[in-house]
Design a protein around this motif. Structure first.
Motif, short mmCIF file in Angstrom:
data_model
loop_
_atom_site.label_atom_id
_atom_site.label_comp_id
_atom_site.label_asym_id
_atom_site.label_seq_id
_atom_site.Cartn_x
_atom_site.Cartn_y
_atom_site.Cartn_z
N ASP A 55 37.77 36.12 28.60
CA ASP A 55 37.52 36.45 30.00
C ASP A 55 38.41 35.54 30.83
O ASP A 55 38.58 34.36 30.52
CB ASP A 55 36.04 36.21 30.30
N SER A 99 39.55 39.12 35.28
CA SER A 99 38.51 40.02 34.78
C SER A 99 37.13 39.66 35.35
O SER A 99 36.22 40.50 35.31
CB SER A 99 38.45 40.00 33.24
N SER A 100 36.95 38.44 35.87
CA SER A 100 35.67 38.03 36.45
C SER A 100 35.93 37.13 37.66
O SER A 100 36.90 36.35 37.67
CB SER A 100 34.81 37.26 35.44
N ARG A 150 40.49 37.60 22.28
CA ARG A 150 40.07 38.10 23.58
C ARG A 150 39.50 36.94 24.39
O ARG A 150 39.01 35.96 23.83
CB ARG A 150 39.04 39.23 23.45
N THR A 172 35.71 31.93 28.24
CA THR A 172 36.24 32.32 29.55
C THR A 172 37.19 31.23 30.03
O THR A 172 36.93 30.04 29.87
CB THR A 172 35.11 32.57 30.56
N ASN A 212 38.61 34.16 34.58
CA ASN A 212 37.83 34.12 35.81
C ASN A 212 38.48 33.24 36.87
O ASN A 212 39.28 32.35 36.56
CB ASN A 212 36.39 33.69 35.52
N VAL A 256 42.19 40.60 27.70
CA VAL A 256 41.45 40.01 28.81
C VAL A 256 40.36 40.98 29.23
O VAL A 256 40.62 42.09 29.68
CB VAL A 256 42.39 39.72 30.00
N ARG A 257 39.09 40.56 29.04
CA ARG A 257 37.93 41.39 29.32
C ARG A 257 36.84 40.53 29.95
O ARG A 257 36.73 39.35 29.66
CB ARG A 257 37.36 42.01 28.04
N PRO A 258 35.99 41.12 30.79
CA PRO A 258 34.84 40.36 31.29
C PRO A 258 33.98 39.84 30.15
O PRO A 258 33.88 40.50 29.10
CB PRO A 258 34.07 41.38 32.15
N ARG A 263 48.07 35.75 33.55
CA ARG A 263 47.70 37.05 32.97
C ARG A 263 48.85 37.63 32.15
O ARG A 263 48.63 38.15 31.05
CB ARG A 263 47.29 38.01 34.09
N CYS A 289 36.16 43.12 44.02
CA CYS A 289 35.75 43.21 42.62
C CYS A 289 35.45 44.65 42.23
O CYS A 289 35.89 45.12 41.16
CB CYS A 289 34.53 42.32 42.37
N VAL A 339 36.46 44.30 38.43
CA VAL A 339 36.29 42.90 38.06
C VAL A 339 34.81 42.54 38.13
O VAL A 339 34.13 42.87 39.11
CB VAL A 339 37.10 41.99 39.01
#
Length: 251
Positions: A6, A26-27, A4, A216, A8, A244-246, A234, A49, A54
């Protein structure tokens, strides 16, 4: 163990198609008046966002709009900390009006690069963030002095790597203008992003492998093809099975 990361992007700088970029990330790190941005751009980016789920963060810099924050200024640490606090307060006020809680802080440009190796500058930034809101995460170049300073202050630190920037053998970014500093090829950026996300390593400019912690992954939103890069990166991460996660979000 599941992979996983992030993903950004630096936004709200007035030079990119933010609306086309946000759905792929994601950020977002939002310019808050130092090198770019004003209340209108901050508000518009925060709304994007919120609409796309996001995570929103602040992107403070040297207060030098004429040089887009990419010129190092000889300021004492106290003045650097004050500038970071001013910019955080500016974005936080707009975020509060928009019902968005800020998630992180990521310095921009010359301030970010200076903090990678100058511990006094790194400590000033970390102190400003911790004093403003200790729940904020600090995004820092992987393995840098800023990451160490943030951890010493008890902040959650996201070690950051870059999809389309070249590295030296120390794991530092090659200076802009140096050969290989910016990866212009989408294929090269995708290959680098895959290697970083899946294996935690990057091929340096001299051909050697450098191990990097990758919490990230950053794409610069001011490049003219940023939206296309964001979509392609992506898609590549999804195809690689990378979630893909914050940063800090639940699995």
């Amino acid at each position: 163990m599941d992979k996983r990361i992030d993903f950004n992007c630096d936004l709200g700088e007035g030079c990119g198609d933010d609306a086309a970029i946000v759905p792929s990330i994601s950020s977002a790190s939002i310019a808050c008046g130092g090198h770019a941005g004003d209340e209108a751009t901050m508000r518009a980016t925060l709304r994007l966002c919120r609409a796309h789920g996001v995570a929103a963060g602040a992107h403070p810099s040297f207060e030098d709009r004429a040089h887009f924050g990419r010129r190092a200024l000889a300021l004492p640490p106290a003045e650097i900390a004050a500038a970071v606090r001013r910019q955080l307060a500016r974005l936080a006020a707009v975020a509060n009006e928009e019902g968005v809680r800020l998630a992180h802080v990521k310095p921009h440009g010359a301030l970010y690069n200076l903090a990678a190796d100058d511990r006094a500058v790194a400590d000033a930034i970390a102190a400003a963030v911790a004093g403003f809101d200790p729940a904020l995460a600090l995004y820092a170049l992987s393995g840098s002095a800023l990451a160490e300073a943030g951890e010493a202050r008890g902040l959650r630190v996201a070690h950051e790597v870059f999809a389309e920037r070249g590295y030296d053998r120390r794991g530092r970014l090659l200076p802009r203008g140096a050969p290989g500093a910016v990866l212009e090829s989408l294929d090269a950026a995708i290959a680098q992003a895959r290697r970083l996300a899946a294996r935690g390593e990057v091929v340096a400019g001299d051909g050697g492998l450098v191990a990097l912690r990758a919490d990230t992954l950053c794409l610069h939103g001011d490049r003219p093809d940023a939206a296309a890069f964001a979509r392609a990166l992506r898609a590549a991460l999804d195809a690689e099975g990378v979630a893909v996660r914050p940063f800090g979000a639940a699995p």
